[in-house]
Design a protein around this motif. Structure first.
Motif, PDB file in Angstrom:
ATOM      1  N   SER A   2       0.837  -1.190   0.000  1.00  0.00           N
ATOM      2  CA  SER A   2       0.000   0.000   0.000  1.00  0.00           C
ATOM      3  C   SER A   2       0.876   1.246   0.000  1.00  0.00           C
ATOM      4  O   SER A   2       2.055   1.216   0.358  1.00  0.00           O
ATOM      5  CB  SER A   2      -0.907   0.012   1.222  1.00  0.00           C
ATOM      6  OG  SER A   2      -0.145   0.266   2.394  1.00  0.00           O
ATOM      7  N   LEU A   3       0.284   2.341  -0.383  1.00  0.00           N
ATOM      8  CA  LEU A   3       1.009   3.612  -0.416  1.00  0.00           C
ATOM      9  C   LEU A   3       1.505   3.983   0.972  1.00  0.00           C
ATOM     10  O   LEU A   3       2.647   4.423   1.133  1.00  0.00           O
ATOM     11  CB  LEU A   3       0.114   4.715  -0.997  1.00  0.00           C
ATOM     12  CG  LEU A   3       0.759   6.081  -1.192  1.00  0.00           C
ATOM     13  CD1 LEU A   3       2.002   5.977  -2.071  1.00  0.00           C
ATOM     14  CD2 LEU A   3      -0.238   7.047  -1.803  1.00  0.00           C
ATOM     15  N   SER A   4       0.693   3.783   2.004  1.00  0.00           N
ATOM     16  CA  SER A   4       1.121   4.140   3.361  1.00  0.00           C
ATOM     17  C   SER A   4       2.307   3.283   3.818  1.00  0.00           C
ATOM     18  O   SER A   4       3.227   3.779   4.454  1.00  0.00           O
ATOM     19  CB  SER A   4      -0.037   4.025   4.358  1.00  0.00           C
ATOM     20  OG  SER A   4      -0.490   2.697   4.432  1.00  0.00           O
ATOM     21  N   LEU A  13       6.556   5.192  -4.576  1.00  0.00           N
ATOM     22  CA  LEU A  13       5.599   4.293  -5.201  1.00  0.00           C
ATOM     23  C   LEU A  13       4.427   5.104  -5.728  1.00  0.00           C
ATOM     24  O   LEU A  13       3.900   5.973  -5.043  1.00  0.00           O
ATOM     25  CB  LEU A  13       5.087   3.280  -4.157  1.00  0.00           C
ATOM     26  CG  LEU A  13       4.003   2.314  -4.603  1.00  0.00           C
ATOM     27  CD1 LEU A  13       4.584   1.291  -5.571  1.00  0.00           C
ATOM     28  CD2 LEU A  13       3.406   1.613  -3.399  1.00  0.00           C
ATOM     29  N   ASP A  14       4.060   4.836  -6.959  1.00  0.00           N
ATOM     30  CA  ASP A  14       2.829   5.394  -7.509  1.00  0.00           C
ATOM     31  C   ASP A  14       1.759   4.329  -7.329  1.00  0.00           C
ATOM     32  O   ASP A  14       1.896   3.218  -7.847  1.00  0.00           O
ATOM     33  CB  ASP A  14       2.981   5.723  -8.995  1.00  0.00           C
ATOM     34  CG  ASP A  14       3.861   6.933  -9.244  1.00  0.00           C
ATOM     35  OD1 ASP A  14       3.883   7.826  -8.385  1.00  0.00           O
ATOM     36  OD2 ASP A  14       4.524   6.973 -10.293  1.00  0.00           O
ATOM     37  N   ALA A  15       0.725   4.632  -6.590  1.00  0.00           N
ATOM     38  CA  ALA A  15      -0.342   3.670  -6.326  1.00  0.00           C
ATOM     39  C   ALA A  15      -1.567   4.016  -7.157  1.00  0.00           C
ATOM     40  O   ALA A  15      -1.939   5.186  -7.285  1.00  0.00           O
ATOM     41  CB  ALA A  15      -0.693   3.682  -4.846  1.00  0.00           C
TER      42      ALA A  15
END
Length: 126
Positions: A2-4, A13-15
């Motif tokens: 996940s982004l978090s 990271l591109d989510a």
């Protein structure tokens, strides 16, 4: 990831939140890795927005998996590789047969027992 989680670990990271590959148009990928929701559940549990979406696979645990299998020929480059994590209850031999009909060869990368799951990672290629 996940982004978090990525941010906590200082990873860029591109989510993208989407339904399988629905946001990609005319894209081809060299590698596709899918760790699907594979637990055998009622169909009604599939595709929700809650935590159950991470495991609920519906009938044979394959409702989400089978949807992606139909898309792989379109999104995988001609020399591309598709890796898929399954459990015994997903009936991996049927998955291999489905992908064979699409022109893919397969090999088992690893089989392992993880708690109560017999997991297998399959590799598909043309």
């Amino acid at each position: 990831m996940s982004l978090s989680t990525a941010l906590q670990n200082k990873i860029l990271l591109d989510a993208i939140n989407m339904d399988l590959v629905s946001c990609f148009v005319n894209n081809k990928f060299d590698v596709i890795i899918f760790n699907p929701p594979y637990v055998v559940t009622e169909s009604a549990e599939c595709g929700g927005c809650g935590i159950e979406a991470s495991w609920a696979g519906g009938i044979k645990g394959r409702e989400i998996i089978d949807r992606l299998l139909d898309m792989i020929p379109k999104y995988l480059s001609p020399d591309g590789i598709f890796y898929l994590l399954l459990i015994k209850e997903n009936i991996p031999t049927e998955v291999v047969q489905i992908m064979f009909k699409y022109g893919f060869k397969s090999e088992t990368i690893i089989t392992r027992q993880v708690r109560n799951e017999q997991q297998v990672v399959l590799k598909f290629y043309r």
